[in-house]
Design an enzyme around this catalytic site. Structure first.
Site, short mmCIF file in Angstrom:
data_model
loop_
_atom_site.label_atom_id
_atom_site.label_comp_id
_atom_site.label_asym_id
_atom_site.label_seq_id
_atom_site.Cartn_x
_atom_site.Cartn_y
_atom_site.Cartn_z
N LYS A 42 3.99 32.75 9.55
CA LYS A 42 5.11 33.00 10.00
C LYS A 42 6.32 32.11 8.84
O LYS A 42 7.47 32.53 8.78
CB LYS A 42 5.78 33.01 11.20
CG LYS A 42 5.75 31.76 11.96
CD LYS A 42 6.31 32.01 13.21
CE LYS A 42 5.17 31.14 14.35
NZ LYS A 42 4.99 29.68 14.09
N LYS A 99 -0.67 21.60 4.67
CA LYS A 99 0.92 21.69 4.57
C LYS A 99 1.49 20.81 4.11
O LYS A 99 2.42 20.60 3.28
CB LYS A 99 1.20 21.68 6.26
CG LYS A 99 1.02 23.15 7.05
CD LYS A 99 1.79 23.42 8.23
CE LYS A 99 1.53 24.56 8.65
NZ LYS A 99 2.66 25.16 9.83
N LYS A 149 -4.04 33.16 4.59
CA LYS A 149 -3.86 33.56 5.84
C LYS A 149 -2.33 33.98 6.04
O LYS A 149 -1.49 33.47 5.20
CB LYS A 149 -4.04 32.64 6.87
CG LYS A 149 -2.78 31.75 7.40
CD LYS A 149 -3.38 30.80 8.56
CE LYS A 149 -2.08 30.00 9.25
NZ LYS A 149 -1.38 30.79 10.08
P1 ATP Z 1 3.37 28.29 10.61
O1 ATP Z 1 3.25 28.94 9.22
O2 ATP Z 1 4.64 27.90 10.79
O3 ATP Z 1 2.14 27.39 10.88
P2 ATP Z 1 1.99 30.54 11.87
O4 ATP Z 1 1.97 31.93 11.73
O5 ATP Z 1 0.76 29.85 11.52
O6 ATP Z 1 3.15 29.54 11.80
P3 ATP Z 1 1.59 29.09 14.61
O7 ATP Z 1 2.74 29.12 15.56
O8 ATP Z 1 1.22 27.79 13.68
O9 ATP Z 1 2.07 30.46 13.67
O10 ATP Z 1 0.48 29.62 15.31
C1 ATP Z 1 0.60 30.69 16.57
C2 ATP Z 1 -0.68 31.32 17.05
O11 ATP Z 1 -0.91 32.11 16.18
C3 ATP Z 1 -1.83 30.16 16.97
O12 ATP Z 1 -2.63 30.62 17.90
C4 ATP Z 1 -2.43 30.57 15.57
O13 ATP Z 1 -3.73 30.23 15.71
C5 ATP Z 1 -2.06 32.02 15.57
N1 ATP Z 1 -2.23 32.76 13.96
C6 ATP Z 1 -1.46 32.14 13.05
N2 ATP Z 1 -1.56 32.62 12.00
C7 ATP Z 1 -2.68 33.48 12.23
C8 ATP Z 1 -3.28 34.46 11.29
N3 ATP Z 1 -3.14 34.62 10.11
N4 ATP Z 1 -4.23 35.20 12.07
C9 ATP Z 1 -4.55 35.11 13.34
N5 ATP Z 1 -3.95 34.31 14.03
C10 ATP Z 1 -3.10 33.50 13.68
MG MG Z 2 0.20 27.67 11.99
#
Ligand code: ATP
Ligand code: MG
Length: 337
Positions: free
Chosen positions: A206, A116, A203
């Site tokens: 969001k 990040k 990956k």
């Molecule tokens: P950001 O981009 O803001 O980090 P994010 O999509 O990674 O958002 P988080 O809030 O960081 O979401 O993570 C929430 C949960 O979703 C965590 O348990 C994380 O491991 C899981 N997660 C995030 N991205 C993935 C993915 N691509 N595949 C499976 N699990 C995921």
């Molecule tokens: Mg994340």
């Protein structure tokens, strides 16, 4: 052990954007599955959302959406204490106590920090990286220790932060004679890392700016179907499981997770099919899943305030008790309490 002798499950989701199918498959699905076996604490990580700049109105909207989506996906407030992280002031205090027991080296080696921070780094290098990004893991360590959790359902990208928590629990226990449990990550066999639909070597996130890369849980189901139909694959035309075929593997994974099949079962099912047929089948599963949760989401939105208040009251008691244990161990045994 807690009063009812159940082990403790804890997890959270950062309020940085709209929840994606990856968040559901990687984390929420397991939270729902584990709910009956554990004493559960699930929160909307709105303090974590501040690690990168975010518009206040957007944050407020994200946190409410996530609360209602947790409910719509099956988090049951009769079984789970569901709350907003910022309602429990102990999280901020715990973060300070934890981070004073870490080093900058330890935190700057975290993969998420490196990923990040590389995106925000400009010509000024380190100077432009928000401090919050470096502190993200210590806040998370604090979240877990505040509820003395045993098990943390997360996607694979958060495994390193749970490992840091394990190290910190042991470190604090040795230094301050606390008795924090050493938590285990709980990572799904299928879907621990769902990939971007447009760049399947990255990956799904969001916070990704490209809306076509992710399926959002609140996407119009028809639009979501179209995103799957347009997902980037490869030109080989044959369906089989291979790390060399990340786009196809991703589609097989999404299908497996939504239909509760193993990856092997799914790849057999589609072995004689073409890419269009696979995409259609995945698209249909995604569409009906979204229709189902979106129907429940509207109802859940109506009850956020009352449910969040009840959740916060329960969470605060537990958090305060565990915070005090560490404060006492560290020599902060305040007379005024
Ligand atoms: P950001 O981009 O803001 O980090 P994010 O999509 O990674 O958002 P988080 O809030 O960081 O979401 O993570 C929430 C949960 O979703 C965590 O348990 C994380 O491991 C899981 N997660 C995030 N991205 C993935 C993915 N691509 N595949 C499976 N699990 C995921
Ligand atoms: Mg994340």
């Amino acid at each position: 052990m807690s009063i009812n002798d159940k082990k403790i499950m804890l997890s959270g989701i950062t309020a940085t954007g709209k929840l994606t199918l990856a968040n559901y498959i990687g984390a929420i699905r397991n939270m729902v599955k584990l709910q009956d076996q554990y004493e559960n604490y699930i929160f909307i990580a709105d303090l974590h959302a501040l690690t990168l700049p975010i518009d206040p109105q957007e944050l407020e909207q994200n946190r409410r959406n996530i609360f209602a989506l947790f409910r719509a996906c099956g988090i049951d407030t009769n079984k789970t204490t569901l709350f907003f992280q910022s309602d429990i002031l102990e999280h901020g205090m715990m973060n300070w106590l934890v981070l004073t027991n870490t080093t900058i080296g330890e935190l700057s080696r975290m993969t998420q920090f490196k990923d990040k921070s590389s995106k925000v780094k400009t010509a000024n290098g380190m100077e432009t990286i928000p401090t919050g990004l470096l502190m993200y893991p210590t806040l998370m360590v604090g979240d877990i220790l505040l509820y003395n959790a045993d098990i943390i359902p997360v996607g694979i990208d958060q495994k390193q932060h749970v490992e840091l928590t394990r190290n910190l629990a042991i470190r604090l226990n040795n230094k301050y004679k606390t008795n924090f449990k050493v938590p285990e990550p709980y990572i799904p066999e299928v879907g621990a890392k769902i990939m971007s639909l447009t760049e399947p070597t990255k990956k799904m996130s969001k916070s990704d700016k490209n809306e076509k890369s992710s399926i959002y849980l609140l996407d119009d189901p028809e639009k979501a179907y179209k995103k799957i139909m347009k997902a980037v694959t490869d030109s080989e035309g044959k369906i089989y499981l291979s790390d060399e075929k990340p786009g196809i593997k991703n589609l097989l994974t999404i299908y497996s997770a939504l239909t509760d099949k193993t990856l092997e079962q799914t790849s057999e099912l589609f072995a004689d099919k073409n890419y269009g047929e696979l995409k259609q089948a995945v698209g249909e599963e995604v569409k009906s899943f979204l229709i189902d949760i979106q129907a429940k989401y509207a109802e859940a939105m109506k009850h956020i305030d009352e449910e969040a208040k009840i959740g916060a009251e329960k969470a605060r008691k537990v958090a305060h008790k565990n915070l005090e244990k560490l404060m006492k161990g560290m020599g902060l045994n305040n007379a005024s309490k």
